[in-house]
Design an enzyme around this catalytic site. Structure first.
Site, PDB file in Angstrom:
ATOM      1  N   PRO A 126       0.778  -1.251   0.000  1.00 56.89           N
ATOM      2  CA  PRO A 126       0.000   0.000   0.000  1.00 56.89           C
ATOM      3  C   PRO A 126       0.806   1.297   0.000  1.00 56.89           C
ATOM      4  O   PRO A 126       0.771   2.080   0.946  1.00 56.89           O
ATOM      5  CB  PRO A 126      -0.835  -0.131   1.272  1.00 56.89           C
ATOM      6  CG  PRO A 126       0.052  -0.915   2.195  1.00 56.89           C
ATOM      7  CD  PRO A 126       0.769  -1.894   1.312  1.00 56.89           C
ATOM      8  N   CYS A 127       1.499   1.567  -1.096  1.00 56.83           N
ATOM      9  CA  CYS A 127       2.245   2.826  -1.191  1.00 56.83           C
ATOM     10  C   CYS A 127       1.302   4.023  -1.221  1.00 56.83           C
ATOM     11  O   CYS A 127       1.732   5.148  -0.934  1.00 56.83           O
ATOM     12  CB  CYS A 127       3.170   2.820  -2.395  1.00 56.83           C
ATOM     13  SG  CYS A 127       2.353   2.614  -3.975  1.00 56.83           S
TER      14      CYS A 127
END
Length: 163
Positions: A126-127
């Protein structure tokens, strides 16, 4: 075994999922409109079938964590950054500076930001949960509007419409 690819239509674009028996190598958002249904064929590796199922659950609001076999390609440093991204809880954000402190090198902010930008596994790593120090939604390969959508989707407080 060669890599297999499938496409999955999400509310914010089409996901291209690539993997093999060793795991998911990449999930990327592509700006190609596909038919509204996705089709999983029997010759796809189980990891891709699991990925589509879990992404479906995520977009329906039924999944907060992914349990997938991942096999992203990158340098050791990039993999370290990507592994740290997976520790950011659903519904939370972290600044780039906080992210560098978590990996143990607060001076590596540009390198961490670069590694975030090269994250090959959209949403699952989850950047999108990493933001600027001032709270701004900076730098997202899928487009800032998608980053905002994902953060809003994960927010425990849903914005109510006045109209």
């Amino acid at each position: 075994m060669e890599f297999k690819t499938t496409y999955y239509k999400t509310p914010i674009g089409t996901a291209e999922i690539v993997g093999d028996k060793d795991g998911i190598q990449s999930i990327s958002v592509i700006d190609i409109d596909l038919p509204s249904s996705h089709e999983i064929t029997n010759n796809l590796p189980q990891c891709i079938q699991d990925c589509v199922t879990q992404l479906d659950e995520y977009f329906q609001g039924k999944r907060k964590e992914f349990n997938l076999k991942l096999n992203p390609k990158g340098t050791d440093f990039q993999k370290k950054v990507w592994n740290e991204l997976k520790t950011i809880p659903f519904g939370k954000t972290r600044t780039y500076l906080e992210q560098t402190k978590h990996i143990g090198d607060p001076k590596a902010i540009r390198a961490v930001a670069s590694a975030n930008g090269k994250n090959p596994i959209w949403i699952v790593i989850p950047c999108h949960r990493v933001i600027g120090s001032d709270g701004s939604l900076t730098g997202y390969a899928g487009g800032i509007w998608r980053k905002k959508w994902l953060i809003d989707h994960e927010s425990p407080v849903k914005q109510q419409s006045l109209f």
